[in-house]
Design a protein around this motif. Structure first.
Motif, PDB file in Angstrom:
ATOM      1  N   GLU A  45       6.867 -17.258  -9.407  1.00  0.00           N
ATOM      2  CA  GLU A  45       6.887 -17.977  -8.135  1.00  0.00           C
ATOM      3  C   GLU A  45       8.263 -17.859  -7.478  1.00  0.00           C
ATOM      4  OE1 GLU A  45       5.853 -22.389  -6.407  1.00  0.00           O
ATOM      5  OE2 GLU A  45       4.837 -21.699  -8.215  1.00  0.00           O
ATOM      6  N   ALA A  46       9.305 -17.972  -8.270  1.00  0.00           N
ATOM      7  CA  ALA A  46      10.656 -17.799  -7.738  1.00  0.00           C
ATOM      8  C   ALA A  46      10.861 -16.354  -7.284  1.00  0.00           C
ATOM      9  CB  ALA A  46      11.700 -18.190  -8.782  1.00  0.00           C
ATOM     10  N   ALA A  47      10.352 -15.394  -8.060  1.00  0.00           N
ATOM     11  CA  ALA A  47      10.453 -13.988  -7.666  1.00  0.00           C
ATOM     12  C   ALA A  47       9.732 -13.757  -6.348  1.00  0.00           C
ATOM     13  CB  ALA A  47       9.875 -13.088  -8.755  1.00  0.00           C
ATOM     14  N   ALA A  48       8.555 -14.321  -6.212  1.00  0.00           N
ATOM     15  CA  ALA A  48       7.787 -14.161  -4.977  1.00  0.00           C
ATOM     16  C   ALA A  48       8.544 -14.751  -3.792  1.00  0.00           C
ATOM     17  CB  ALA A  48       6.419 -14.819  -5.123  1.00  0.00           C
ATOM     18  N   TRP A  49       9.209 -15.873  -4.017  1.00  0.00           N
ATOM     19  CA  TRP A  49       9.983 -16.502  -2.943  1.00  0.00           C
ATOM     20  C   TRP A  49      11.065 -15.554  -2.441  1.00  0.00           C
ATOM     21  CZ3 TRP A  49      15.191 -17.922  -2.708  1.00  0.00           C
ATOM     22  CH2 TRP A  49      15.538 -18.699  -1.595  1.00  0.00           C
ATOM     23  N   VAL A  50      11.794 -14.940  -3.353  1.00  0.00           N
ATOM     24  CA  VAL A  50      12.864 -14.018  -2.970  1.00  0.00           C
ATOM     25  C   VAL A  50      12.276 -12.793  -2.267  1.00  0.00           C
ATOM     26  CG1 VAL A  50      14.698 -12.518  -3.820  1.00  0.00           C
ATOM     27  CG2 VAL A  50      14.363 -14.751  -4.857  1.00  0.00           C
ATOM     28  N   GLY A  65       1.573  -1.996 -13.044  1.00  0.00           N
ATOM     29  CA  GLY A  65       2.611  -1.125 -13.572  1.00  0.00           C
ATOM     30  C   GLY A  65       3.933  -1.157 -12.834  1.00  0.00           C
ATOM     31  N   SER A  66       4.014  -1.880 -11.736  1.00  0.00           N
ATOM     32  CA  SER A  66       5.279  -1.999 -11.012  1.00  0.00           C
ATOM     33  C   SER A  66       6.225  -2.924 -11.764  1.00  0.00           C
ATOM     34  CB  SER A  66       5.051  -2.575  -9.615  1.00  0.00           C
ATOM     35  OG  SER A  66       4.316  -1.685  -8.823  1.00  0.00           O
ATOM     36  N   THR A  67       7.493  -2.806 -11.476  1.00  0.00           N
ATOM     37  CA  THR A  67       8.485  -3.742 -11.997  1.00  0.00           C
ATOM     38  C   THR A  67       8.948  -4.627 -10.840  1.00  0.00           C
ATOM     39  OG1 THR A  67      10.368  -2.309 -11.501  1.00  0.00           O
ATOM     40  CG2 THR A  67       9.317  -2.040 -13.677  1.00  0.00           C
ATOM     41  N   LEU A  68       9.617  -5.715 -11.178  1.00  0.00           N
ATOM     42  CA  LEU A  68      10.173  -6.555 -10.125  1.00  0.00           C
ATOM     43  C   LEU A  68      11.224  -5.792  -9.326  1.00  0.00           C
ATOM     44  CD1 LEU A  68      10.391  -9.971 -11.982  1.00  0.00           C
ATOM     45  CD2 LEU A  68       8.873  -9.379 -10.082  1.00  0.00           C
ATOM     46  N   SER A  69      11.939  -4.883  -9.971  1.00  0.00           N
ATOM     47  CA  SER A  69      12.918  -4.085  -9.227  1.00  0.00           C
ATOM     48  C   SER A  69      12.218  -3.130  -8.263  1.00  0.00           C
ATOM     49  CB  SER A  69      13.866  -3.331 -10.160  1.00  0.00           C
ATOM     50  OG  SER A  69      13.177  -2.401 -10.948  1.00  0.00           O
ATOM     51  N   ASP A  70      11.039  -2.613  -8.637  1.00  0.00           N
ATOM     52  CA  ASP A  70      10.251  -1.793  -7.714  1.00  0.00           C
ATOM     53  C   ASP A  70       9.856  -2.610  -6.488  1.00  0.00           C
ATOM     54  OD1 ASP A  70      10.240   0.352  -9.547  1.00  0.00           O
ATOM     55  OD2 ASP A  70       8.278  -0.237 -10.375  1.00  0.00           O
ATOM     56  N   LEU A  71       9.394  -3.826  -6.733  1.00  0.00           N
ATOM     57  CA  LEU A  71       8.969  -4.689  -5.623  1.00  0.00           C
ATOM     58  C   LEU A  71      10.149  -5.026  -4.713  1.00  0.00           C
ATOM     59  CD1 LEU A  71       6.560  -7.103  -7.531  1.00  0.00           C
ATOM     60  CD2 LEU A  71       5.963  -5.128  -6.121  1.00  0.00           C
ATOM     61  N   ALA A  72      11.306  -5.271  -5.320  1.00  0.00           N
ATOM     62  CA  ALA A  72      12.501  -5.568  -4.520  1.00  0.00           C
ATOM     63  C   ALA A  72      12.865  -4.368  -3.650  1.00  0.00           C
ATOM     64  CB  ALA A  72      13.668  -5.957  -5.423  1.00  0.00           C
ATOM     65  N   ALA A  73      12.817  -3.181  -4.220  1.00  0.00           N
ATOM     66  CA  ALA A  73      13.145  -1.972  -3.458  1.00  0.00           C
ATOM     67  C   ALA A  73      12.143  -1.771  -2.315  1.00  0.00           C
ATOM     68  CB  ALA A  73      13.157  -0.752  -4.375  1.00  0.00           C
ATOM     69  N   ASP A  74      10.864  -1.986  -2.604  1.00  0.00           N
ATOM     70  CA  ASP A  74       9.822  -1.835  -1.580  1.00  0.00           C
ATOM     71  C   ASP A  74      10.011  -2.799  -0.422  1.00  0.00           C
ATOM     72  OD1 ASP A  74       8.669   0.129  -3.144  1.00  0.00           O
ATOM     73  OD2 ASP A  74       7.050  -1.168  -3.890  1.00  0.00           O
ATOM     74  N   ARG A  75      10.553  -3.980  -0.706  1.00  0.00           N
ATOM     75  CA  ARG A  75      10.705  -5.020   0.315  1.00  0.00           C
ATOM     76  C   ARG A  75      12.132  -5.074   0.858  1.00  0.00           C
ATOM     77  NH1 ARG A  75       6.418  -7.469   1.964  1.00  0.00           N
ATOM     78  NH2 ARG A  75       7.642  -9.282   2.514  1.00  0.00           N
ATOM     79  N   ASP A  76      12.973  -4.141   0.434  1.00  0.00           N
ATOM     80  CA  ASP A  76      14.375  -4.085   0.862  1.00  0.00           C
ATOM     81  C   ASP A  76      15.117  -5.388   0.539  1.00  0.00           C
ATOM     82  OD1 ASP A  76      16.518  -2.622   1.862  1.00  0.00           O
ATOM     83  OD2 ASP A  76      16.291  -3.477   3.875  1.00  0.00           O
ATOM     84  N   VAL A  77      14.875  -5.879  -0.677  1.00  0.00           N
ATOM     85  CA  VAL A  77      15.527  -7.092  -1.175  1.00  0.00           C
ATOM     86  C   VAL A  77      16.608  -6.662  -2.169  1.00  0.00           C
ATOM     87  CG1 VAL A  77      15.188  -9.175  -2.573  1.00  0.00           C
ATOM     88  CG2 VAL A  77      13.502  -8.552  -0.832  1.00  0.00           C
ATOM     89  N   ASP A  78      17.797  -7.194  -2.006  1.00  0.00           N
ATOM     90  CA  ASP A  78      18.891  -6.870  -2.910  1.00  0.00           C
ATOM     91  C   ASP A  78      18.525  -7.311  -4.324  1.00  0.00           C
ATOM     92  OD1 ASP A  78      21.534  -7.801  -4.367  1.00  0.00           O
ATOM     93  OD2 ASP A  78      22.096  -6.286  -2.872  1.00  0.00           O
ATOM     94  N   LEU A  79      18.628  -6.389  -5.269  1.00  0.00           N
ATOM     95  CA  LEU A  79      18.249  -6.665  -6.648  1.00  0.00           C
ATOM     96  C   LEU A  79      19.064  -7.810  -7.238  1.00  0.00           C
ATOM     97  CD1 LEU A  79      16.322  -5.759  -8.862  1.00  0.00           C
ATOM     98  CD2 LEU A  79      18.062  -4.142  -9.601  1.00  0.00           C
ATOM     99  N   GLN A  80      20.340  -7.895  -6.892  1.00  0.00           N
ATOM    100  CA  GLN A  80      21.175  -8.969  -7.427  1.00  0.00           C
ATOM    101  C   GLN A  80      20.745 -10.336  -6.885  1.00  0.00           C
ATOM    102  OE1 GLN A  80      23.110  -8.688 -10.105  1.00  0.00           O
ATOM    103  NE2 GLN A  80      22.216  -6.642 -10.029  1.00  0.00           N
ATOM    104  N   ASP A  81      20.218 -10.393  -5.673  1.00  0.00           N
ATOM    105  CA  ASP A  81      19.685 -11.653  -5.157  1.00  0.00           C
ATOM    106  C   ASP A  81      18.489 -12.097  -5.993  1.00  0.00           C
ATOM    107  OD1 ASP A  81      21.579 -11.732  -3.152  1.00  0.00           O
ATOM    108  OD2 ASP A  81      20.215 -11.006  -1.584  1.00  0.00           O
ATOM    109  N   LEU A  82      17.629 -11.145  -6.330  1.00  0.00           N
ATOM    110  CA  LEU A  82      16.467 -11.452  -7.162  1.00  0.00           C
ATOM    111  C   LEU A  82      16.904 -11.928  -8.543  1.00  0.00           C
ATOM    112  CD1 LEU A  82      13.401 -11.446  -7.632  1.00  0.00           C
ATOM    113  CD2 LEU A  82      13.607  -9.006  -8.210  1.00  0.00           C
TER     114      LEU A  82
END
Length: 126
Positions: A45-50, A65-82
């Motif tokens: 839920e926190a990941a989804a919020w970010v 099969g995706s990772t949270l880092s894949d999702l962050a990259a797809d959404r142009d979200v800074d990985l360190q923020d996540l």
């Protein structure tokens, strides 16, 4: 570094306005919540919020099969923020468990020593 609370309350993902933060991180419902079970026990839920997406979409992507880092990259979200928000959520769960007497302070310390590294690993791992 910006303060954690300022990050969480004023600025949302990608610098836009902050969406409403998911339920109180310290509630017992969150401690046993259905959406907590991401990689490494991360709070989806926190990941989804970010990420600015529905928590169930995060769960589906991870199952696909995706990772949270894949999702962050797809959404142009800074990985360190996540990683930062997921570390904060995990720390809140540990603090709540100590306060409720479910976890010894020494064990809590051991869990949180390398917590950001642990979170970072699980964000990047399928």
């Amino acid at each position: 570094m910006r303060t954690m609370l300022q990050d969480l309350t004023d600025v949302g993902p990608a610098g836009g306005p902050a969406p409403a933060w998911p339920q109180d991180l310290t509630s017992s419902d969150r401690h046993h919540g259905a959406l907590r079970g991401g990689p490494g026990g991360l709070d989806l839920e926190a990941a989804a919020w970010v990420l600015g997406v529905d928590p169930l979409d995060v769960r589906r992507a991870l199952r696909g099969g995706s990772t949270l880092s894949d999702l962050a990259a797809d959404r142009d979200v800074d990985l360190q923020d996540l990683v930062h928000v997921l570390t904060l959520a995990a720390t809140a769960r540990v603090t709540t468990a100590v306060a409720a007497g479910h976890l010894d302070p020494g064990e809590a310390h051991a869990l949180t020593v390398d917590l950001a590294d642990h979170v970072d690993h699980h964000v990047r791992t399928p």
